[in-house]
Design an enzyme around this catalytic site. Structure first.
Site, PDB file in Angstrom:
ATOM      1  CG  HIS A 238      -1.809  -1.161   1.489  1.00 20.37           C
ATOM      2  ND1 HIS A 238      -2.873  -1.322   0.956  1.00 20.37           N
ATOM      3  CD2 HIS A 238      -1.636  -2.016   2.315  1.00 20.37           C
ATOM      4  CE1 HIS A 238      -3.407  -2.587   1.378  1.00 20.37           C
ATOM      5  NE2 HIS A 238      -2.603  -2.995   2.141  1.00 20.37           N
TER       6      HIS A 238
HETATM    7  O1  RIB Z   1      -4.943  -0.017   4.946  1.00 25.29           O
HETATM    8  C1  RIB Z   1      -3.410  -0.089   4.832  1.00 25.29           C
HETATM    9  C2  RIB Z   1      -2.848   0.883   5.539  1.00 25.29           C
HETATM   10  O2  RIB Z   1      -3.001   0.524   6.830  1.00 25.29           O
HETATM   11  C3  RIB Z   1      -1.295   0.904   5.461  1.00 25.29           C
HETATM   12  O3  RIB Z   1      -0.754   2.319   5.469  1.00 25.29           O
HETATM   13  C4  RIB Z   1      -0.596  -0.221   6.267  1.00 25.29           C
HETATM   14  O4  RIB Z   1       0.599   0.233   6.596  1.00 25.29           O
HETATM   15  C5  RIB Z   1      -1.690   0.193   7.373  1.00 25.29           C
HETATM   16  O5  RIB Z   1      -1.182   1.261   8.132  1.00 25.29           O
END
Ligand code: RIB
Ligand code: CA
Length: 309
Positions: A238
């Protein structure tokens, strides 16, 4: 000239990979890493950020600790995803560096003030620090080029059916940021779930330096939650996508849309309500990422990680 950036993070496996990508990329200059409670406690996110910078032989990059809990709600960590330490998997030495003496929001304000050009903020955790920065230093908006944040979703959530974790963790902070009038790019699950990396690239990663080895071990652990939840043998990286958009502008295809944050309904709190088809007359407030070439990005990401000495 490289784009000056500050990454606000809650390392976190994908946060760690995002920080390494920034360090490996001459297109950006990482002025500092700020930390927030989110995936794990503030103590852990701060220690993990220090560990990652020392892994990359960049102990010179400051780490400033910020908010240990959301503006209003209690912190609910994601240890089911990232483990007890928030960075389970690789064994990394305890950091030699200490966090910066300033609180994250004072560090960000000072850095923005002192830097010759506007700085791009890349929040990849709950938005608590960014909201506090805007409330404590309202004039700082003049020194912010843009905000490219990992968070939210047009479609389904991941922490609840409705909400993505970063927004869900501190919806009140997200409402402050999305209501700030800043130039916001929202890199949500709709695109980050296209940026999938699994053990199939681990041999290539292990062929790099120590950083590549550690990323391979991070992936091996991070895939576990995604295998159990989604039946995937890969994990969405992500946070690296948000950094990637600053390194390679246009990496994600966006539309300028109105985004509201649900902060009250128990069932949908933390949802980014995106007016995808402009059925209201709400003024657009974010460039919402809708598509990307995930495999092409992952190729670039692996190449950059392997290039780290
Ligand atoms: O939903 C994904 C996010 O939540 C990313 O930033 C992961 O590191 C968690 O923090
Ligand atoms: Ca994160």
């Amino acid at each position: 000239m490289p784009t000056p950036i500050i990454i606000d993070s809650d390392p976190g496996h994908d946060d760690a990979i995002a920080i390494l990508l920034a360090i490996a990329s001459p297109e950006v200059e990482l002025l500092g890493v700020t930390t927030v409670g989110g995936n794990t406690s503030l103590e852990n996110t701060t220690t993990n950020a220090l560990k990652i910078l020392e892994l990359a032989n960049r102990p010179d990059i400051p780490v400033a600790a910020g908010a240990g809990h959301p503006l209003v709600r209690d912190l609910e960590v994601a240890d089911h995803v990232h483990g007890r330490t928030g960075l389970d998997g690789p064994k990394l030495p305890e950091p030699e560096q200490r966090p910066h003496h300033l609180h994250a929001i004072d560090f960000m304000a000072a850095t923005l003030e002192e830097h010759a050009a506007p700085v791009t903020l890349i929040p990849v955790g709950p938005l608590t620090n960014i909201a506090l920065l805007l409330r404590r230093y309202p004039n700082v908006v003049e020194q912010i080029e843009r905000v490219v944040l990992m968070g939210g979703a047009v479609g389904l959530g991941n922490r609840t059916p409705s909400a993505e974790f970063n927004i869900w963790a501190d919806p009140e902070a997200a409402a402050v940021v999305f209501g700030s009038g800043l130039d916001i790019t929202m890199v949500g699950l709709d695109v980050t779930h296209l940026a999938l990396l699994g053990p199939e690239r681990n041999e290539e990663l292990r062929g790099g330096g120590r950083a590549g080895q550690v990323v391979a071990e991070l992936i091996e652990f991070f895939v576990g939650f995604h295998r159990d939840t989604y039946g995937l043998e890969q994990a969405p990286i992500h946070d690296a996508v948000a950094v990637g958009e600053v390194i390679w502008p246009g990496l994600v295809e966006t539309e300028h849309l109105a985004v509201d944050i649900e902060t009250s309904s128990p069932m949908t709190v933390g949802r980014t309500v995106v007016d995808r088809w402009k059925v209201t007359d709400t003024v657009p407030n974010a460039h919402v990422a809708l598509n990307m070439d995930g495999p092409a990005f992952i190729d670039r990401l692996v190449t950059r990680i392997v290039s780290l000495a």
